[in-house]
Design an enzyme around this catalytic site. Sequence first.
Site, PDB file in Angstrom:
ATOM      1  N   VAL A   1      14.860   1.415  -2.028  1.00  0.00           N
ATOM      2  CA  VAL A   1      14.374   1.358  -0.645  1.00  0.00           C
ATOM      3  C   VAL A   1      12.917   1.791  -0.504  1.00  0.00           C
ATOM      4  O   VAL A   1      12.419   1.943   0.596  1.00  0.00           O
ATOM      5  CB  VAL A   1      15.251   2.219   0.292  1.00  0.00           C
ATOM      6  CG1 VAL A   1      16.667   1.673   0.352  1.00  0.00           C
ATOM      7  CG2 VAL A   1      15.251   3.685  -0.137  1.00  0.00           C
ATOM      8  N   GLY A   2      12.231   1.965  -1.630  1.00  0.00           N
ATOM      9  CA  GLY A   2      10.890   2.532  -1.552  1.00  0.00           C
ATOM     10  C   GLY A   2       9.845   1.609  -0.953  1.00  0.00           C
ATOM     11  O   GLY A   2       8.961   2.045  -0.236  1.00  0.00           O
ATOM     12  N   GLU A   3       9.922   0.342  -1.278  1.00  0.00           N
ATOM     13  CA  GLU A   3       8.844  -0.557  -0.867  1.00  0.00           C
ATOM     14  C   GLU A   3       9.096  -1.187   0.484  1.00  0.00           C
ATOM     15  O   GLU A   3       8.176  -1.411   1.260  1.00  0.00           O
ATOM     16  CB  GLU A   3       8.670  -1.697  -1.884  1.00  0.00           C
ATOM     17  CG  GLU A   3       8.991  -1.364  -3.301  1.00  0.00           C
ATOM     18  CD  GLU A   3       7.814  -0.881  -4.135  1.00  0.00           C
ATOM     19  OE1 GLU A   3       6.695  -1.288  -3.849  1.00  0.00           O
ATOM     20  OE2 GLU A   3       8.047  -0.084  -5.061  1.00  0.00           O
TER      21      GLU A   3
END
Lengths: 331, 186, 747
Positions: free
Chosen positions: C712-714
């Site tokens: 879910v980081g980007e």
Amino acid sequence: MKNFAYARAQDADTAVQLITQNQNAKFLSGGTNLVDLMRENIEQPDHLIDVTGLPLAQVEELPGGGVSIGALVRNSHLAANQIIRERYPVLSQAILMGASAQIRNMATTGGNLMQRTRCYYFYDTDARCNKREPGTGCDALEGFNRIHAILGASDDCIATHPSDMCVALAALDATVHVTGTGVERTIPIVEFHRLPEDTPQIDTNLQPDELITSVELPALPFARNSMYRKVRDRASYAFALVSVAAALEVEDGTIKNVRLALGGVAHKPWRATEAEKVLTGAKADEEIFKRAAAEELKAARGYKHNSFKIELAERTIVSVLKTLASEGGAR
Amino acid sequence: MSETNSGGREFADRTVPVILQINGIKHELQLEPRVSLLDALREYVGLTGTKKGCNQGACGACTVLVDNERINSCFALAVQYQDREITTIEGVAHSDQLHALQAAFIECDGFQCGYCTPGQICSAIAMFEEFKQGAPSAVTEHLAETEIEFSEAEIKERMSGNLCRCGAYVGIVEAIREAFDKEAAR
Amino acid sequence: MSARIVKPGAIGQPFSRVDGRLKVTGKATFAAEYKVENVAHGALVFSQIARGKIKNIETSAARNAPGVILVLTHENAPEMKKTPVFGSDSEEMGAASSSILYLNTDEVYFNGQPVAVVVAETLEQAEHAATLVAVEYEEKQAKLILQAEKPDAVLPEHIPGEPSDLKQGDAEGALAEALYKVDNIYTTPPFNHNAIELHATLAEWSEDEKSLTVYDSTQYVIGVQEMLAKKFSLRKENVRVIGSFVGGGFGGKGNAWAHVSLTVAAAKVVKRPVKLVLSREGVHLSVGGRTPTEQRVALAANDVGKLTALIHTGFTQTTEHNNFAEQFTFPARHLYKSENIWLRQEMVHLDIVPNTFMRAPGESPGTFALESAIDELAHEMGIDPIELRARNEPDRDPVKDLPFSMRNIKEAYRVGAEMFGWSKRHAAPRTMRDGRFLIGCGVATAFYPAYQFPAAARVEIHADGTAIAQSAMHEMGMGSATAQAQNLADELGLSFEQVRFEYGDSNFPYAPVAGGSNSTISVGAAVKAACDDAKKKIHGLVGEDDASPLKGTRFDEVEFREGGIYRRDDATKGETFHAILRRFEEDKIEGEGEAAPGAESEKYSMGSYGALFCEVRVDEETGEVRVSRFLGVYDCGKIINPKTASSQWRGGITMGIGMALTEEALFDVRKGRIVNPSLAEYHLPVNLDVPNIEIHFLDIPDPLTPMGAHGVGEIGITGVAAAVANAVFNATGKRIRDLPITLDKLL
């Protein structure tokens, strides 16, 4: 940062004596600008005279209704001072809109007056800058000049003065008290800072051996109806693109008194005397506000990226005056 | 180091003795006048909880408390801060007992990478003191009044001197509310 | 592969971060903070020209300055071998940010290139002495302007794994004939990651110079290890790279920038540990950021709002020395069905600091252009922008012609519209106001592919019933360590408190770069494999042991829970790890495992999605824009930890708000210099710029990924700038296609 010799002065006389007797010496107070500039190699003093121990940290009411602000009163303390909040709200607001709480806790009244520009090319020691290195040229003229001056600039320098506090002081007709070698004098705030002309390396009319001791606010009863509006690229913690400090007194729909100054537009806090002339005695309505703003900015000149400031300044002046006119003496 | 003449006995150059009172402990150091309080803490005392994020006074990661007021230690020369009570993040908790705000930061996820966190926490502790003393902010509507609502906008403006690139602002505000709301309501 | 049944366990619970206590007490140790004896301090000298040769480098003043131990230049630096550049086509991934042989060459390739390292006893001495190095150059004509170099633009062979030119049908033809169309150019400026932790490297050689320990603020410990081993001709196992806590990366610490090997070289020469922390200016000058983009998006639609043409083309800038195309056409490959498609990315080569990946490289600027264009078409046609998107929702991946492993965009929009109160929005611009503020609302789609890379892990189950897993993974605030601890607990049937996850050390089993939102599932799969190995070993002990109630069971007849092994058919029969290990007089059981993406990843289109809703307030008098509300509804598979995942999304949205409104690295083309290398003038959003961002997630597992999860980081940053721009249009009637949306563009 180049190393330097450090001394701590306990009184103004000693401080002045030390600065006269030593080559390439500077006064140091909060450090929020000078230390930054030294770290960037823009300022390279050999001697620093720490004046923070001087007994100049009081805000005092003066007979006649004015207020004296010691040069070492820190910005946060000045902004929170009850007298200032009630009688000169424009000054509190201007300070509170500058920098961050941490910096306001360090920065002093005198130091704020001595701030230097945030011009990108002044900060980049590889760039040409007449302010940093006289005679080298100005990389801002043809470079990124969105944050630069539209009033009173010269072909040698289009930098702006970064202070918010000083804009409020300009509107309030403050005077700066200084002490030098055996001489004390007062300088009206509008004469304290300079326009760049062909010597942009000199920011102020303060002499090298002079120390700011206090700033005096005159009694200005209508300044209770005053305010500061700062327009910037983010909601907080950013320098002004344009700012407006104003105080307004309207009686029976007519402008009895007005004080107006602009920030972010010139090499010094810009007292809008042309606009004041148009406004004084006129009917307080949007039309006259617009006319006054236009009159003040008639002399404005935009560069590649900052022409928007002309309209922005006009709009902000009108907006501030409208707000003050509608709030009347309620504040 | 200065190559000029030292300017008489009033001036000290090269290194000078600097006594710093940090978290209740006296540290006797020998520092050049150009050493910032931030570097003094990190490089000379070994207290690395205080962070360097820009060294430009523009991010707030280096925030420490001096006599209970928050400052940016990157702009402070250590030599100027003798005889002052300096509190860093290492001095915020009482031994094993976290400060209520530290616990709230964990609970509300008021951080991600954790690098700006010590500065945020020190800043928020002093921010609440300022608030309690009735100090106004740029978003305070009625400037002359000392009763100010502890609103979201007030917290956000007062904390805007502490950048968080991870973008944990929502958690930071929540944590501040969780730690201080009750006291603010008093 | 069938969906793994997710048992109630640690996964899915909002645990607070495992490293929270260290972070709030100032005890988390970042690279520059390791206590190493006798450390010397380094500072860099940067070139002042963009292209040329060093004619003379005068170092005597610096060498004679107090405390100076060494001035390292191309004249006296040890040889550092050329190593693979990140993203190059070589077998290995590579960690070098460019092929420039810093300090092994007298060539200058960009303004800000490190040309000397000064090492001194103290930080202050090193920094000051660095200003005393005087360099004379023989200047060459530099290429610095994207527009000027366009005629020489190159079509890269690929943009990470995909063709750089892709045509389906005749998009230009369809556009020419279309009933409805929009066709515009969008630009994004250069951005810098500006993680608050300054890049830092601390290098310590062994006395015999055969081994090396490096503390580095890196998102890729294994990559840095491999690079340094090659550069300095060391055995890889003799190089240890440690980066336990990293103060934000966002891609800016994914490559090893010049200072890493230069610090190691300096330490070798002075025969002492050397620590080098970049200044903020140094970060802007010598660490690349996100390339600016110039993008054309043209959309054509028929009378019912079905796309007949989708064109997304444009330019980015890069250098001769690196290999990174900002894949801004990726979203257009997967988001909309269109009869005709044309996607093309070209790159111009300039004499600038090598560009690199920054949070959602490609998708972030790409979604700005594409999702703005969709909004423009919706306005043109008088169709609600959510409805227009629904009408063009593909049932298979439009360019790969593969089924989606999961895709719930419509549901995300449905939920989001309800939460946000989308129906109350006025479609006509300039029709909502509050005093002098114009109000506007906008939507946009968030998108990021789901990547899994090969990774390895090891696990130890201890006799006291606790367990530790290790992988050379990274934790820069993504919550990876917490998420993997949850994974580990569930895999072994232990409680969250009984497990610990160790990371950020090249001594641990291989993990990929922390990039592409891959960590959670890449390492998650490896942890599972290592746990399986350990579990089989434990079962191997008891399965044939007369003393065990599990004797005679097959592995698939037992389950692991509550710190032990139990028969599936008789929950009372079993024993704890503690009992087993004690009986066999073992301290621990170890397991190792590796994992790589399965064949399924080739047969499905795998991505994460989101529906974004934004409200802005625009000061009509000054043009100042403030985001007043923001909602993100995400479709990212099973969410391992709602608390830390929400922070990831909020953080991405916050960076997106900066991208939309305030951020821009000012690149002065006259000298090729970035003129605002400061956090005072490069405006990251401050607390007051960011509203109380609301997050909702669908939590629908992806049947094809480990744990059902996606990273879910980007995705958080994607679509945000478009949502803001669309809201600004709704508020003001002004369409801003050039970021950032500063007030001067709205006056």
